[in-house]
Design a protein around this motif. Sequence first.
Motif, short mmCIF file in Angstrom:
data_model
loop_
_atom_site.label_atom_id
_atom_site.label_comp_id
_atom_site.label_asym_id
_atom_site.label_seq_id
_atom_site.Cartn_x
_atom_site.Cartn_y
_atom_site.Cartn_z
N ARG A 42 0.82 -1.22 0.00
CA ARG A 42 0.00 0.00 0.00
C ARG A 42 0.85 1.27 0.00
O ARG A 42 0.32 2.37 -0.09
N THR A 218 2.32 -9.69 5.22
CA THR A 218 1.28 -9.45 4.23
C THR A 218 0.04 -8.89 4.92
O THR A 218 0.01 -8.76 6.15
N ALA A 219 -0.99 -8.58 4.14
CA ALA A 219 -2.27 -8.24 4.74
C ALA A 219 -2.73 -9.42 5.59
O ALA A 219 -2.43 -10.57 5.30
N SER A 236 -11.13 -3.82 10.43
CA SER A 236 -10.44 -2.73 9.74
C SER A 236 -11.49 -1.86 9.07
O SER A 236 -12.69 -2.14 9.16
N SER A 325 -11.60 0.29 -1.06
CA SER A 325 -10.55 -0.40 -0.32
C SER A 325 -11.19 -1.11 0.87
O SER A 325 -11.77 -0.46 1.74
N ARG A 328 -8.20 -2.53 4.49
CA ARG A 328 -6.80 -2.18 4.20
C ARG A 328 -6.42 -0.83 4.80
O ARG A 328 -5.61 -0.09 4.26
N THR A 329 -7.01 -0.54 5.96
CA THR A 329 -6.74 0.76 6.60
C THR A 329 -6.18 0.59 8.00
O THR A 329 -6.21 1.51 8.80
N GLN A 357 -2.23 -4.74 11.35
CA GLN A 357 -3.39 -5.25 12.08
C GLN A 357 -2.99 -6.25 13.17
O GLN A 357 -3.83 -6.98 13.67
#
Length: 397
Positions: A42, A218-219, A236, A325, A328-329, A357
Motif C-alpha cells: 500500500r 502481508t495483509a 479494519s 478499499s 486495508r486501513t 493489524q
Amino acid sequence: MPKNRTITIIGGGFAGLTAAVTAAEAGAEVTLYESHHSLGGRARTADGPYLTNEGPHAIYDGGPHWTWLKQRGLLGELAPLHTLDAARLRFHHRGALRRMPPLGFLRQTFRKAEQAPVDVDFLTWATGLVGESAARAAAAYSGVALFHHDPGALSARFVQERLHRAASVPAEAHFIKGGWGRLIDRMAARARELGVRIETSSRIDTLPTDGGPVVVATALASAARLLDDPSLSWESGRTVLFDLALRTRKGDPFALSDLDAPGWVERFTTQDPTLAPAGEQLIQAQLPIAPGESKADGVAHAERLLDLGFAGWRERTVWRREAVSNGRTGAVDRPGTTWRDRPAIDRGDGVYLAGDQVAAPGVLAEVSFTSAVEAVSLALRATRGTREAQPLDLKHA
C-alpha cells in the motif's frame, strides 16, 4: 552463515522491508518474496503524471519509525507545508464551511490517550467532557488517521491517541516528497546493499520448509490463508479512494475536514507540486463507508465536500479515479480491546507476523514498523542470536 541464521520474509511492503533491513543489519541471511511485480504494497506510488499513493499517506514524527528511518538516511526529503498553506484548512460543521472547529473540539484534541478509558466508546466518554456536538466533531475529525465510518463507537483510548496526534501543533504528520514510493525505493536499495535477496513476482502459497524463521508481512487476510489459520482476523476500515486532478485555481483550500461525518479531502500539491504536471493540482481523499454503503455513496460524499470548498471543480477536472478499499486501513479497536488483543506476532514454530493489524502499538505505519522489528527480534532470539537482537519493550511503547 549457519542455516539457522537465515530468515525468510513474505511480503515486500513497508513492514516486509523494515523486517529485511533489520534482520540483515543483525547479520542474518535474508530472502524476501513479493507477489507483485514491484515492492511497496500500500506504500506504492503510481507512475506519472499523477503521483498518487494508494490513499492519502503521511508519516508521523512522534513514532519510532521516524528515528529509525532518519538514522539510516532513508527518510529522504520531506514536502514542506508552509504556515499560510496550513491556514487554509477548512471544516464542514453543521452543514456550513468554517475556518475554525468548535471550541470543545479543540479542548478534546489536547487530551492525551492515557487519559481515555479503554472499555468505554469514544463518543460516550468525550460527550461527558465537551458535550455531544463537540464530541461528534472530534470523532469525525479522527477519521483522518483511522478511516472508520463510526469512530465514536470505537475504544476511547484508541480514538483519542489518533485524534491527539492528528491535531497536534506543530503538526506531527509529514509527507514524503514524490510520494511514499520514493521511501520504498530507498528502503529496498538499503536492503540490497546489506545483501538481502529480493524476488518480486514470487507468490508464496506454502511456508518454506528449510527450517529457518519466517516473517509473514502481508495483509492479515492473506496471512490467514497462507497459514491456514482463520483466527487471524481483526476489524479494519472500508473506504472509497477518490483521486482527482484539477486545473489550478487560486483560493482552493489546503484540505477540507468533514466534522459532520468522517471525511477528509486534501490537495497534496499544496506541499509537493511535483505530484502533478505544472498548472494542475492533485487531490486525494479516503472516505469511510459503512457496511451496506456503496462506492457511489463514498464518491457522493467526496463530491459534496468538493462542492463546498473547490469552486468550479467539475469544469476544472482533467483526471479522476475511484476505487473501494476493503480491510486495508489498519486495525481498529472496539471498547474493551487494545493493540495487545490483536493477533500475536509470534505464531509458533518459527513463524512471525508483521503488519498494521497485529499486536503492536502505534498509529498507521508505526504498527507495521514496530511489529516488523519485533518479529525479527523474536526470530533472532529463537535462533540464539540474543546478543544481536534484544526484544522490544512493547509495554511502554
